[in-house]
Design an enzyme around this catalytic site. Sequence first.
Site, PDB file in Angstrom:
ATOM      1  N   HIS A  90       0.829  -1.203   0.000  1.00 18.61           N
ATOM      2  CA  HIS A  90       0.000   0.000   0.000  1.00 18.61           C
ATOM      3  C   HIS A  90       0.870   1.262   0.000  1.00 18.61           C
ATOM      4  O   HIS A  90       0.592   2.241  -0.691  1.00 18.61           O
ATOM      5  CB  HIS A  90      -0.920  -0.045   1.226  1.00 18.61           C
ATOM      6  CG  HIS A  90      -1.654   1.224   1.492  1.00 18.61           C
ATOM      7  ND1 HIS A  90      -1.270   2.112   2.479  1.00 18.61           N
ATOM      8  CD2 HIS A  90      -2.736   1.786   0.897  1.00 18.61           C
ATOM      9  CE1 HIS A  90      -2.094   3.142   2.485  1.00 18.61           C
ATOM     10  NE2 HIS A  90      -2.992   2.980   1.541  1.00 18.61           N
TER      11      HIS A  90
ATOM     12  N   GLU B  20       2.181   1.889  -3.415  1.00 17.11           N
ATOM     13  CA  GLU B  20       1.126   2.468  -4.263  1.00 17.11           C
ATOM     14  C   GLU B  20       1.103   4.000  -4.111  1.00 17.11           C
ATOM     15  O   GLU B  20       1.037   4.735  -5.087  1.00 17.11           O
ATOM     16  CB  GLU B  20      -0.231   1.868  -3.872  1.00 17.11           C
ATOM     17  CG  GLU B  20      -1.425   2.530  -4.512  1.00 17.11           C
ATOM     18  CD  GLU B  20      -2.547   2.736  -3.516  1.00 17.11           C
ATOM     19  OE1 GLU B  20      -2.930   1.791  -2.808  1.00 17.11           O
ATOM     20  OE2 GLU B  20      -3.045   3.882  -3.422  1.00 17.11           O
ATOM     21  N   HIS B  21       1.175   4.476  -2.862  1.00 14.01           N
ATOM     22  CA  HIS B  21       1.167   5.930  -2.633  1.00 14.01           C
ATOM     23  C   HIS B  21       2.348   6.606  -3.338  1.00 14.01           C
ATOM     24  O   HIS B  21       2.221   7.709  -3.846  1.00 14.01           O
ATOM     25  CB  HIS B  21       1.274   6.216  -1.129  1.00 14.01           C
ATOM     26  CG  HIS B  21      -0.052   6.295  -0.446  1.00 14.01           C
ATOM     27  ND1 HIS B  21      -0.461   7.403   0.253  1.00 14.01           N
ATOM     28  CD2 HIS B  21      -1.060   5.399  -0.345  1.00 14.01           C
ATOM     29  CE1 HIS B  21      -1.658   7.180   0.764  1.00 14.01           C
ATOM     30  NE2 HIS B  21      -2.050   5.967   0.426  1.00 14.01           N
TER      31      HIS B  21
ATOM     32  N   GLU C 224      -3.978   8.115   7.671  1.00 13.02           N
ATOM     33  CA  GLU C 224      -4.931   7.195   7.023  1.00 13.02           C
ATOM     34  C   GLU C 224      -5.191   5.992   7.935  1.00 13.02           C
ATOM     35  O   GLU C 224      -6.325   5.536   8.081  1.00 13.02           O
ATOM     36  CB  GLU C 224      -4.365   6.734   5.668  1.00 13.02           C
ATOM     37  CG  GLU C 224      -5.346   5.891   4.870  1.00 13.02           C
ATOM     38  CD  GLU C 224      -4.780   5.388   3.538  1.00 13.02           C
ATOM     39  OE1 GLU C 224      -3.596   5.677   3.238  1.00 13.02           O
ATOM     40  OE2 GLU C 224      -5.523   4.704   2.816  1.00 13.02           O
TER      41      GLU C 224
END
Lengths: 429, 426
Positions: free
Chosen positions: A73, A76-77, A149
């Site tokens: 993840h 991905e950022h 997040e």
Amino acid sequence: MIQANNLTETKKSRLLGEEYTLIRHKSGLDIYVVKKDFSATYAVFGTRYGSLDNCFRIKGEERPVEVPEGIAHFLEHKMFEMEDGRDAFELYAETGAEANAYTSIDRTAYLFSCTSDFETNLRTLLRMVTSPFFTEQTVKKEQGIIGEEIRMCEDRPWDALHYGLMRAVYKAHPVRIPITGTVESIAEITPELLYNCYNTFYNLRNMALCICGNVDVESVAAIADEMLEIAPSCEIERILPEESPEVDHSREIIEMQVSKPMFSIGVKDCESAEGEPCHYEAVRNLLCESLFGMSGDLYSELYESGAVGGYGAAYFTERDIGLLNIYGDCDDPEAVFEKFREYAERVAQTGVSEEQFIRARRVLYAQTVRSFESSSDIAEAFFSAFAAGQELFDYAEEIYRVTKEEVDMLARRLFRPERYAMCVLKPVE
Amino acid sequence: MTVNRITAAPGAQLSVIPTDKFKSNYFALNFYLPLEKQSAGELSLLSRVMLRGTEPHPSIGELNRYTDMLYNLTFSLAVSAIGSVQTFSFRMDFLGDRFVPQAEKADILDSALDFAQEFFCRPLVRDGAFLSEYVESERKLLIDRIEGEINNKDRYAMRRGRMHLLGEHPAAISPNGDIETVSCVTGAQLYERFRSILVNAHAEALYVGEFSPDTEGKLLDVLRKILPENRVDAPMPETDSFKPASDGVGEIVEEAKTRQGRMVLGYSLPYTGEESPVANAFIEIFSASPVSRLFANVREKLNLCYYCSASMDFSLGIMTVMSGISEKNVEKARAEISRQLNGMASGDVSDTELDRARSAIVSSIKTLKDTPSSLGEWYLRRIVQGAPSDIDALMDGVGRVSAEQVAEFASRARLCMAYFLRGTDE
């Protein structure tokens, strides 16, 4: 063997009234193109790499690599930042395209939707996903944003319930860990680790590009020819712990600020697809819909008696995860669980009724047809099928091939007390 | 896009968008009335009770079994609000007849319209009241749902923030109803309310989907059976725009057991329907995308939060900015949000920003045509807002928006309220 030219094939589904072209691109990438008369064209470019891939061995290496939780993840950022200091979002914005990305347990995907300048946007997508650029400074900045997040997700009761159930069902499987990782685990991420994961999993032979909209196959292939280099061979050994058919523990209780108790029941399924992934999934979805759909007997019984105000049911079949899940809120989770158990074990004895089975088949068939309704849904459906190793058009056909007897047999194998677990969210006092 | 608009009955219009582009068809029947506390509670409970069954299908199980056999015909009856207009909306989405497997021929469109008629003309009523058993169980579930608003912290904070911003304005009333009203409504009152909206509320019906020469006639026939002959020719209710009660900024802090705080800033931002291209350009540049002012500065440059975004309620002329944020970053975020807004108001709107905004808006308008429900819902919303719904004219309007217009629009924004839901588990 490395292929010298692009190979293309076209497949049609009479049942769905759809057709697509698969370009087996010489770079190693599979490209699915669905030409449709929509205003928006949608493209998704992704890899079979998700939060489960925290331990892997590359061919030729003796020792497995272990990486921090949440790194897929995190990666991905970071893919939106480009070497020239620009952000890919800026390039998309110049054409009015909408771009995004997501990471799940088994895949990471980058996407855009546009109504003009498709070729420009496709070049941006291919460039950003094939040109990683990470520095100490940008990694540190992202740790702060993703930390927020993570805190946001920790406030979500449904997330807490989901991961609580995963901890109850699985003994050591990484599906127990949130996709985002934890504040502590992402603090260990470095540019070197990101490059290591990128180079392992973002190999074009492990990836697919799926496009739906007003495009032609030739122009897509030409851009791929221009932008993509031939990828080296890709052999990744993903190391996952062995899971037994029994759940780890039958109850997981969490306290949270919620207005009433929430429950999530899981039934663990450890059978593998054994080369027939569409059939495997169709049998499981038919079981779930026949028994636990909104027209199933349990739903009516629980709702009419006031035990629940509705519930959701789904069958997860990602990678080696097989899980029947029923979730909702109620006053007395144990009473709901007991109703579920009695019902499931009764059906295991008697089988589903013919009427339930036909109804479920119609529901699944209609849902499948309607999933071909927009460019985003269609392109995403192709990418999901790629990630699951399925031929998408076969799924609708399989729904009509599955027999009631197969569903009954699965019910008999599945509905056993040692496979049941429940997570309960209790309101804090 | 062709929209055929026909008067179905006094105060009731039917809009038809014929298209065979989709695999499913969409039908909506919406009723509109002023948002008031009593009617909101009653309609919210009524929507739930009616979904429990009809005379021919008197339980939720029978209803679901029937609609699932129609290839998963999905339907809903829901309440919501657009400004201070309450909507009571019935929606159906069903498979196009040509996609039924050949071996199982079925006329789903006809069956769906029969079902809509059954739903409204044959509700489960005894002695002038909805079934008390269903009223009681749905009352409990609705109260649970209202109490459950705290479960979703983003939605909860936004609702609380809007409530504090709007004060006595009718739009502050929750369309889901309040516990006090819901606790004492009877089945007879619900039935009276049901009859009343059929007679007195402005209605808009919409159909998007496959079309044959007799489709329009069938739609009108069903609507004329649902809507009584003694209907009032009711116009669409109007929303009063929001006017701040004072010149000050209301500062409100509440607490919840969360890991992250939630900040909601409320602004008045006066607006008229014709200005929608300018308003859309403003919100696009200020907040709507990853290259917008708020995302690029509050999140990416200052790293203060994961999200910070603004939304406009065009019916009321208000804007809210929301962020999930740690308490220690709140003041810094507020200062940056003001800096960006003031910058735009003083004319700092670049050609690049404007070009990007125009492209993004045109793209999102074009995309509306791609799904039956998005097209239908957008169209109905524009009718309520009294805003133009000619898609081509709208796109032309977007092309004519100037930087000066966007700056002037931004200069109207005035901060009226700052709400913070402090997380006690941070």
